[in-house]
Each structure stands twice: as structure tokens, then as C-alpha cells.
Motif scaffolding. Structure first.
Motif, mmCIF file in Angstrom:
data_model
loop_
_atom_site.group_PDB
_atom_site.id
_atom_site.type_symbol
_atom_site.label_atom_id
_atom_site.label_comp_id
_atom_site.label_asym_id
_atom_site.label_seq_id
_atom_site.Cartn_x
_atom_site.Cartn_y
_atom_site.Cartn_z
ATOM 1 N N LEU A 253 0.714 -1.165 0.093
ATOM 2 C CA LEU A 253 0.092 0.050 0.006
ATOM 3 C C LEU A 253 0.912 1.323 -0.012
ATOM 4 C CD1 LEU A 253 -2.676 -1.187 2.563
ATOM 5 C CD2 LEU A 253 -3.170 -0.725 0.072
ATOM 6 N N ASP A 254 1.854 1.415 0.541
ATOM 7 C CA ASP A 254 2.839 2.419 0.777
ATOM 8 C C ASP A 254 4.289 1.883 0.729
ATOM 9 O OD1 ASP A 254 4.216 4.609 0.863
ATOM 10 O OD2 ASP A 254 3.593 5.312 2.868
ATOM 11 N N PRO A 255 5.074 1.742 -0.821
ATOM 12 C CA PRO A 255 6.095 1.068 -0.609
ATOM 13 C C PRO A 255 7.432 2.026 -0.154
ATOM 14 C CG PRO A 255 4.969 1.023 -2.987
ATOM 15 C CD PRO A 255 4.257 1.992 -1.905
ATOM 16 N N GLY A 256 7.097 3.320 0.396
ATOM 17 C CA GLY A 256 7.980 4.122 1.035
ATOM 18 C C GLY A 256 7.694 4.260 2.329
ATOM 19 N N PHE A 257 7.139 3.236 2.925
ATOM 20 C CA PHE A 257 6.803 3.293 4.303
ATOM 21 C C PHE A 257 8.019 2.584 5.201
ATOM 22 C CE2 PHE A 257 3.376 2.026 7.681
ATOM 23 C CZ PHE A 257 3.458 2.861 8.539
ATOM 24 N N ALA A 258 9.095 3.405 5.561
ATOM 25 C CA ALA A 258 10.240 2.879 6.106
ATOM 26 C C ALA A 258 9.904 2.074 7.457
ATOM 27 C CB ALA A 258 11.014 4.218 6.581
ATOM 28 N N ILE A 259 9.183 2.596 8.189
ATOM 29 C CA ILE A 259 8.721 1.614 9.388
ATOM 30 C C ILE A 259 8.271 0.367 8.967
ATOM 31 C CG2 ILE A 259 7.134 1.644 11.568
ATOM 32 C CD1 ILE A 259 7.467 4.533 11.631
ATOM 33 N N ASP A 288 14.354 6.628 4.983
ATOM 34 C CA ASP A 288 14.566 7.311 5.994
ATOM 35 C C ASP A 288 15.862 7.400 6.415
ATOM 36 O OD1 ASP A 288 14.337 9.007 8.168
ATOM 37 O OD2 ASP A 288 12.329 8.092 9.019
ATOM 38 N N ALA A 289 16.587 8.275 5.850
ATOM 39 C CA ALA A 289 18.049 8.315 6.363
ATOM 40 C C ALA A 289 18.294 9.086 7.805
ATOM 41 C CB ALA A 289 18.808 9.440 5.612
ATOM 42 N N SER A 290 17.267 9.419 8.536
ATOM 43 C CA SER A 290 17.575 9.795 9.860
ATOM 44 C C SER A 290 16.913 8.719 10.833
ATOM 45 C CB SER A 290 16.457 11.276 10.267
ATOM 46 O OG SER A 290 15.318 10.724 9.844
ATOM 47 N N TYR A 291 16.792 7.651 10.394
ATOM 48 C CA TYR A 291 16.056 6.575 11.006
ATOM 49 C C TYR A 291 17.189 5.365 11.826
ATOM 50 C CZ TYR A 291 12.251 2.867 11.949
ATOM 51 O OH TYR A 291 11.423 2.144 12.141
ATOM 52 N N TYR A 318 24.193 3.931 13.677
ATOM 53 C CA TYR A 318 23.026 4.016 14.797
ATOM 54 C C TYR A 318 23.535 5.266 15.957
ATOM 55 C CZ TYR A 318 20.291 3.224 19.220
ATOM 56 O OH TYR A 318 19.383 3.127 20.014
ATOM 57 N N LEU A 319 24.945 5.396 16.419
ATOM 58 C CA LEU A 319 25.199 6.191 17.392
ATOM 59 C C LEU A 319 25.275 7.750 16.652
ATOM 60 C CD1 LEU A 319 28.057 4.172 18.828
ATOM 61 C CD2 LEU A 319 25.551 4.625 20.004
ATOM 62 N N ARG A 320 25.869 7.706 15.392
ATOM 63 C CA ARG A 320 25.580 9.129 14.799
ATOM 64 C C ARG A 320 24.277 9.530 14.794
ATOM 65 N NH1 ARG A 320 24.874 9.468 9.745
ATOM 66 N NH2 ARG A 320 25.491 7.563 9.126
ATOM 67 N N LEU A 321 23.490 8.806 14.351
ATOM 68 C CA LEU A 321 21.822 9.265 14.221
ATOM 69 C C LEU A 321 21.446 9.728 15.434
ATOM 70 C CD1 LEU A 321 20.900 6.900 11.480
ATOM 71 C CD2 LEU A 321 21.359 9.355 11.249
ATOM 72 N N HIS A 322 21.749 8.906 16.524
ATOM 73 C CA HIS A 322 21.117 9.337 18.008
ATOM 74 C C HIS A 322 21.770 10.569 18.498
ATOM 75 C CE1 HIS A 322 17.874 6.927 19.560
ATOM 76 N NE2 HIS A 322 18.527 5.722 19.204
ATOM 77 N N SER A 323 22.985 10.622 18.125
ATOM 78 C CA SER A 323 23.554 11.933 18.502
ATOM 79 C C SER A 323 23.344 13.251 17.588
ATOM 80 C CB SER A 323 25.238 11.874 18.469
ATOM 81 O OG SER A 323 25.648 10.796 18.922
ATOM 82 N N HIS A 324 22.973 13.012 16.545
ATOM 83 C CA HIS A 324 22.302 14.244 15.543
ATOM 84 C C HIS A 324 21.124 13.910 14.917
ATOM 85 C CE1 HIS A 324 26.850 14.563 15.834
ATOM 86 N NE2 HIS A 324 26.705 15.774 15.963
ATOM 87 N N PRO A 325 20.004 13.740 15.747
ATOM 88 C CA PRO A 325 18.772 13.468 15.230
ATOM 89 C C PRO A 325 18.203 14.647 14.259
ATOM 90 C CG PRO A 325 18.471 13.928 17.417
ATOM 91 C CD PRO A 325 19.904 13.984 17.132
ATOM 92 N N ASN A 326 17.888 14.025 13.154
ATOM 93 C CA ASN A 326 17.215 14.974 12.478
ATOM 94 C C ASN A 326 15.860 14.973 12.366
ATOM 95 O OD1 ASN A 326 16.532 16.772 10.034
ATOM 96 N ND2 ASN A 326 16.969 15.087 8.644
ATOM 97 N N ARG A 327 15.167 15.812 13.206
ATOM 98 C CA ARG A 327 13.680 15.516 13.290
ATOM 99 C C ARG A 327 13.012 16.858 13.046
ATOM 100 N NH1 ARG A 327 12.726 10.969 16.173
ATOM 101 N NH2 ARG A 327 14.404 10.078 17.267
#
Length: 327
Positions: A253-259, A288-291, A318-327
Motif C-alpha cells: 500500500l505504501d512502498p515508501g513506508f520505512a517503518i 528514512d536516512a534519519s532512522y 546508529y550512534l551518529r543518528l542518535h547523536s545528531h537526530p534529524n527531526r
């Protein structure tokens, strides 16, 4: 070894579920709920040149230009009923520009002159939610629900506030009320299912997710969320084949649904198919590059496969994304 159905496994899945929903914010909400209702420029009583300039800015999504034009017009007579109409319209422009603070200010200024119509009061509540002032949103929604007792949208959103506040029993009451008022409201069943899942009432959760799917199936654009939520519950119940089928339907239904790609990777890992799991987790990270979570899941799988360098690389991502979250 952790077995499915154990309390520890349940809380792992609940933590993942909560993290996923936190990423999405209004992911389960219909966009038509969130956006202010369309309003006619002709009703603003503008001169032809002003109306034309506003229409041009709006159609071109040049929201700053539209906002400046409206503010200039409002400042000519800021306490008039004409200014109230312009302020209400400006609030909608600010909302569409994702400037929720100014949207709320404009609507409140308009309301100080003349009452806001219910649709804009609802949009004001949505702006408050975006601003993390759910207490303000609740007051608006409660007032709307009292004034419009046949409208299911308001108890539904009161349920959403209770759900987000982990008040699941209160949320259930609101969602059930919404369903009484609108028996075909698929998303009320979907959110009701989530409440039952968090209360460890899995049979009721599954029943409500399936009802949401049934009601939403003929929609022009069915939501992938009930399938994902059903799949998460089935994974907890160790019904891995069913979980895989439902999460794949969410992706269809949503091919771009990262989750959903992440969840499919989790199901495939539990099904002892690590290579296929890596493919889905990579898709989740790409979409989702920020996931961060897909990287930790890949690190775990690579470590099981003996690929230590690949595992270390994913941990660093993982650590880099948690340190610099893109929200």
C-alpha cells in the motif's frame, strides 16, 4: 532465550512500537483533519489587485508573500470584523506553512474579535498539538465535542490525546464513543486496537485491527497502518507467517513506508532469514536516512553472521543518528 508471549518480549515490541509512532507524529492521522478547511479569497472582501496577488502567492505556495500581504491589510484596521476574517485566513496560511505558533496566534486574535467557526477551532486544536500544548488542545476539543455531540471527529481526537498520554482506558472510552457516532470510522478501530495491545488484550487488539482493515479496504487510498499494527501484534503472538503477510501488505500500500520495511526485517530475522531481513532493513534506512533503529538491527544480524566489521559500521551509524537526530 526470550520466547514470544513473555513479558520481556512484549515490552521490547512495545518500546519499538512507541519509538516508531513517535517518529511519525501524525502518521496515522488523515491529512484532511490536520489542514485547515479551504476558504474563499472572494469572501475576504479584497480589492481585485489584492485578491489577485494573494491568489498568485497561494497557488505558487509562496506562503511568506501571502502572509506579508495579509498582515499589511490587517494592520490597516486591526480590530475590525474585516481584520478578523483576514486573521482567520492568515492562520490557515501559517498552518500550511508549518508555522503553527503564528497560526495559533492569528486564530486567537481573530477569535478575540468574532467567534471562530468550528472547523477553524479544530485546526487551532491541531496547531496546539503540533506545539506540544495538548492541554490547550484538549480544552478546545472538549468544547467542540460538547457543542457538536453528533460529530465523531472530536471524541476520536480526545482519544488520540489520551492514547499519547498513555491513558489507555480513557482513550478506549473516547474511541468507542467515536465508533458509536461513526461506525465506519476505520482509524477509530485501529487506535482502539492499539489501546488493547498496550493493555495486553491481544484478541481484542487483533479483532479491532481486522475491523479497521475491513472498513478501510474500499477506501480510495487504504491506510497501511492497520496492517502494520496487526503484524506487530501477530509477531508478539509468534504468528510469524501472518505477521509477514500483513506487513508486506502495508508495504504494498505504501512502498515508501520505512517503518513497515523495518518491521518486515524484524519479522524475517525472527523467521531465521537474516539475509532477507538485511535487505528490508537497508530499505528502511534508505527510505528514512534519519532512522537509527534499522542500523542497530542490522548490527545485531551481522554479529550473528560473524561479520564483525559490518556490525561495527552499523553501530557507528546508529550512534551518529542518535547523536545528531534529524527531526
Amino acid at each position: 532465550m526470550i520466547h514470544y508471549g513473555s513479558p520481556s518480549t512484549r515490552w521490547v515490541l512495545i518500546a519499538l512500537l512507541a519509538a516508531q509512532f513517535a517518529r511519525c507524529g501524525f502518521g496515522q492521522s488523515n491529512l484532511e483533519d490536520l489542514a485547515p478547511p479551504p476558504s474563499s479569497i472572494a469572501a475576504l472582501g479584497l480589492a481585485p489587485a489584492e485578491a489577485s496577488a494573494l491568489a498568485k502567492a497561494e497557488s505558487g505556495h509562496d506562503f511568506p508573500a501571502a502572509e506579508k500581504l495579509l498582515l499589511d491589510l490587517i494592520n490597516r484596521d486591526p480590530h475590525s470584523t474585516h481584520a478578523a476574517r483576514l486573521l482567520a485566513y492568515a492562520g490557515s496560511i501559517y498552518f500550511l506553512d508549518h508555522n503553527y505558533l503564528n497560526a495559533a496566534i492569528a486564530w486567537k486574535k481573530s477569535e478575540a474579535i468574532v467567534p471562530l467557526e468550528p472547523a477553524l477551532q479544530f485546526s487551532l486544536a491541531m496547531a496546539y498539538i503540533r506545539l506540544a500544548h495538548t492541554d490547550w488542545a484538549r480544552k478546545v476539543l472538549q468544547s467542540l465535542a460538547a457543542q457538536n455531540q453528533a460529530e465523531a471527529l472530536y471524541p476520536y481526537w480526545l482519544g488520540r490525546l489520551d492514547y499519547d498520554g498513555h491513558q489507555y482506558s480513557d482513550a478506549i472510552t473516547h474511541f468507542q464513543h467515536a465508533i458509536e457516532l461513526s461506525p465506519a470510522m476505520a482509524r477509530a478501530y485501529d487506535n482502539l486496537g492499539l489501546c488493547f495491545y498496550y493493555q495486553n488484550k491481544n484478541a481484542q487488539a487483533v479483532q479491532n485491527f481486522k475491523k479497521a482493515i475491513e472498513l478501510d479496504r474500499t477506501s480510495p487510498k487504504p491506510s497501511p497502518w492497520p496492517y502494520l499494527n496487526l503484524a506487530i501484534t501477530q509477531q508478539f503472538l509468534n504468528q510469524l507467517a501472518d505477521a509477514e503477510a500483513n506487513v508486506r501488505e502495508a508495504i504494498r500500500l505504501d512502498p515508501g513506508f520505512a517503518i513497515a520495511h523495518f518491521q518486515l526485517g524484524s519479522v524475517l530475522e525472527d523467521s531465521k532469514r537474516p539475509e532477507a531481513a538485511i535487505v528490508e532493513l537497508r530499505d528502511a534506512a534508505r527510505l528514512d536516512a534519519s532512522y537509527p533503529e534499522p542500523h542497530m538491527a542490522m548490527a545485531r544480524i551481522y554479529r550473528k553472521l560473524g561479520q564483525e566489521q559490518a556490525a561495527r559500521d552499523e553501530v557507528q551509524s546508529y550512534l551518529r543518528l542518535h547523536s545528531h537526530p534529524n527531526r
